[in-house]
Design an enzyme around this catalytic site. Structure first.
Site, PDB file in Angstrom:
ATOM      1  N   HIS A  16     -17.393  19.625 -41.988  1.00  0.00           N
ATOM      2  CA  HIS A  16     -17.206  20.105 -43.604  1.00  0.00           C
ATOM      3  C   HIS A  16     -18.627  20.339 -44.027  1.00  0.00           C
ATOM      4  O   HIS A  16     -19.136  19.772 -45.058  1.00  0.00           O
ATOM      5  CB  HIS A  16     -17.032  18.153 -43.747  1.00  0.00           C
ATOM      6  CG  HIS A  16     -15.749  17.753 -43.794  1.00  0.00           C
ATOM      7  ND1 HIS A  16     -15.640  17.548 -41.762  1.00  0.00           N
ATOM      8  CD2 HIS A  16     -14.417  17.843 -43.881  1.00  0.00           C
ATOM      9  CE1 HIS A  16     -13.896  16.985 -41.724  1.00  0.00           C
ATOM     10  NE2 HIS A  16     -13.464  17.254 -42.836  1.00  0.00           N
ATOM     11  N   LYS A  20     -23.031  25.162 -42.279  1.00  0.00           N
ATOM     12  CA  LYS A  20     -22.708  24.922 -40.449  1.00  0.00           C
ATOM     13  C   LYS A  20     -21.300  26.006 -40.631  1.00  0.00           C
ATOM     14  O   LYS A  20     -21.469  26.644 -39.756  1.00  0.00           O
ATOM     15  CB  LYS A  20     -22.373  23.976 -39.753  1.00  0.00           C
ATOM     16  CG  LYS A  20     -22.850  22.798 -39.401  1.00  0.00           C
ATOM     17  CD  LYS A  20     -22.867  21.933 -38.905  1.00  0.00           C
ATOM     18  CE  LYS A  20     -23.569  21.161 -38.526  1.00  0.00           C
ATOM     19  NZ  LYS A  20     -23.021  19.709 -37.977  1.00  0.00           N
ATOM     20  N   GLU A  47     -16.364   9.203 -37.408  1.00  0.00           N
ATOM     21  CA  GLU A  47     -17.173   7.970 -38.165  1.00  0.00           C
ATOM     22  C   GLU A  47     -18.523   8.580 -36.215  1.00  0.00           C
ATOM     23  O   GLU A  47     -18.217   9.058 -35.465  1.00  0.00           O
ATOM     24  CB  GLU A  47     -17.579   6.853 -37.468  1.00  0.00           C
ATOM     25  CG  GLU A  47     -18.996   6.032 -37.817  1.00  0.00           C
ATOM     26  CD  GLU A  47     -18.648   4.545 -37.334  1.00  0.00           C
ATOM     27  OE1 GLU A  47     -20.012   4.320 -37.651  1.00  0.00           O
ATOM     28  OE2 GLU A  47     -17.981   3.793 -37.426  1.00  0.00           O
ATOM     29  N   ASP A  76     -22.896  19.033 -33.440  1.00  0.00           N
ATOM     30  CA  ASP A  76     -23.535  18.110 -34.107  1.00  0.00           C
ATOM     31  C   ASP A  76     -24.576  18.832 -34.036  1.00  0.00           C
ATOM     32  O   ASP A  76     -25.410  18.646 -32.778  1.00  0.00           O
ATOM     33  CB  ASP A  76     -23.654  16.766 -33.655  1.00  0.00           C
ATOM     34  CG  ASP A  76     -23.553  15.641 -34.374  1.00  0.00           C
ATOM     35  OD1 ASP A  76     -23.664  15.736 -35.568  1.00  0.00           O
ATOM     36  OD2 ASP A  76     -25.014  14.931 -33.424  1.00  0.00           O
ATOM     37  N   SER A  77     -26.158  18.255 -34.864  1.00  0.00           N
ATOM     38  CA  SER A  77     -27.032  18.901 -34.941  1.00  0.00           C
ATOM     39  C   SER A  77     -28.017  18.624 -35.581  1.00  0.00           C
ATOM     40  O   SER A  77     -27.560  17.648 -36.332  1.00  0.00           O
ATOM     41  CB  SER A  77     -26.662  20.963 -34.923  1.00  0.00           C
ATOM     42  OG  SER A  77     -26.189  20.291 -36.665  1.00  0.00           O
ATOM     43  N   ASP A 160     -33.703  24.250 -43.463  1.00  0.00           N
ATOM     44  CA  ASP A 160     -34.537  25.221 -43.342  1.00  0.00           C
ATOM     45  C   ASP A 160     -35.707  25.627 -43.572  1.00  0.00           C
ATOM     46  O   ASP A 160     -37.014  25.805 -43.252  1.00  0.00           O
ATOM     47  CB  ASP A 160     -33.197  26.530 -43.514  1.00  0.00           C
ATOM     48  CG  ASP A 160     -31.887  27.003 -42.382  1.00  0.00           C
ATOM     49  OD1 ASP A 160     -32.439  26.268 -41.672  1.00  0.00           O
ATOM     50  OD2 ASP A 160     -31.154  27.288 -42.619  1.00  0.00           O
ATOM     51  N   LYS A 180     -32.029  35.122 -38.217  1.00  0.00           N
ATOM     52  CA  LYS A 180     -31.409  33.634 -37.820  1.00  0.00           C
ATOM     53  C   LYS A 180     -31.271  33.231 -37.299  1.00  0.00           C
ATOM     54  O   LYS A 180     -31.139  32.901 -35.682  1.00  0.00           O
ATOM     55  CB  LYS A 180     -31.546  32.680 -39.252  1.00  0.00           C
ATOM     56  CG  LYS A 180     -31.327  30.693 -38.948  1.00  0.00           C
ATOM     57  CD  LYS A 180     -30.605  29.936 -40.105  1.00  0.00           C
ATOM     58  CE  LYS A 180     -30.575  28.666 -39.509  1.00  0.00           C
ATOM     59  NZ  LYS A 180     -30.014  27.522 -40.572  1.00  0.00           N
ATOM     60  N   ARG A 186     -27.862  27.270 -33.399  1.00  0.00           N
ATOM     61  CA  ARG A 186     -26.944  27.237 -33.097  1.00  0.00           C
ATOM     62  C   ARG A 186     -26.812  28.338 -32.428  1.00  0.00           C
ATOM     63  O   ARG A 186     -25.316  28.684 -31.683  1.00  0.00           O
ATOM     64  CB  ARG A 186     -26.425  27.678 -34.350  1.00  0.00           C
ATOM     65  CG  ARG A 186     -24.913  27.052 -34.840  1.00  0.00           C
ATOM     66  CD  ARG A 186     -24.734  27.075 -35.833  1.00  0.00           C
ATOM     67  NE  ARG A 186     -24.338  25.817 -36.737  1.00  0.00           N
ATOM     68  CZ  ARG A 186     -25.937  25.377 -36.721  1.00  0.00           C
ATOM     69  NH1 ARG A 186     -26.520  25.889 -37.661  1.00  0.00           N
ATOM     70  NH2 ARG A 186     -26.356  23.583 -37.181  1.00  0.00           N
TER      71      ARG A 186
END
Ligand code: ITT
Length: 204
Positions: A16, A20, A47, A76-77, A160, A180, A186
């Site tokens: 969301h 990303k 969650e 997930d980062s 960033d 990047k 990523r």
């Protein structure tokens, strides 16, 4: 179940976070996969209760794949600071509060790190691909660099402006997006995903 993804297949991008989503869609484009956003399908945000990036990526990918009935890719980062023993880490989004205010999240990192001489920092990205039956494959990438203060640059998203990868002075906030994308956490996780796409047997 056929676990092969081929050009033209639809893949739910289970995030969301618009920053990303844009990066992942761009990284997927060369593989011909059609990115369908979690938002466009009205998928809820589960969650994130795991203690590590890979565990949280699995929770998000499985939830989206099961609900959408399509393969789903979750990310997930987080941003990790050596002087803070790796924090904010898996809590990177939470440090920005409900309003996702990254100006204050970066300030919070700065205040917590103080004048600690160790400026090392890194980003981690765990990508998890899940199928509707719950089967998963996970890929983790990391990029090392330093925590920069004050923040510099308005490109990118999240943390960033306070991260400069090893080998250069520019922050990710200042850098051309293509640069990047060539070296980021990523991109590194996505390169493993791409290698897996090339190798995956027709049905596993
Ligand atoms: P989803 O769970 O919906 O994907 P989220 O923003 O909540 O969105 P995370 O839980 O993985 O995602 O939180 C990761 C946070 O780490 C994210 O909000 C960013 O602020 C930060 N982050 C991750 N990758 C980043 C990058 O490439 N550049 C800057 N900040 C990044």
């Amino acid at each position: 179940m056929n676990r092969r993804l081929v050009p033209g297949d639809r893949l739910v991008v289970a995030t969301h976070n618009p920053g990303k989503l844009a990066e992942i869609a761009e990284l997927l484009a060369p593989h011909g996969l059609v990115a369908v956003s979690a938002g466009s399908l009205g998928l809820p945000e589960p969650e994130e209760s795991a203690e590590d990036f890979a565990g949280n990526a699995r929770i998000k990918a499985r939830s989206a794949a099961e609900r959408a009935g399509l393969p789903a890719l979750a990310d997930d980062s987080g941003f990790c600071v050596a002087a803070l023993n790796g924090k904010p880490g898996v809590h990177s989004a939470r440090w920005a509060g409900d309003g996702r205010d990254f100006t204050s999240a970066m300030q919070r990192v700065h205040e917590a790190a103080g004048n600690a001489p160790d400026r090392r920092a890194w980003f981690v990205c765990a990508l998890c691909l899940a199928w509707p039956d719950g089967e998963t494959a996970t890929f983790v990438g990391r990029v090392d660099g330093s925590f920069v203060w004050p923040p510099r640059g308005a490109r990118g998203f999240g943390y960033d402006p306070v991260f400069a990868p090893i080998g250069g002075a520019e922050t990710y906030g200042e850098m051309e997006p293509a640069r990047k994308h060539a070296t980021s956490h990523r991109a590194r996780a996505m390169a493993q995903f791409a290698a897996w796409l090339a190798e995956a047997p027709p049905s596993a």
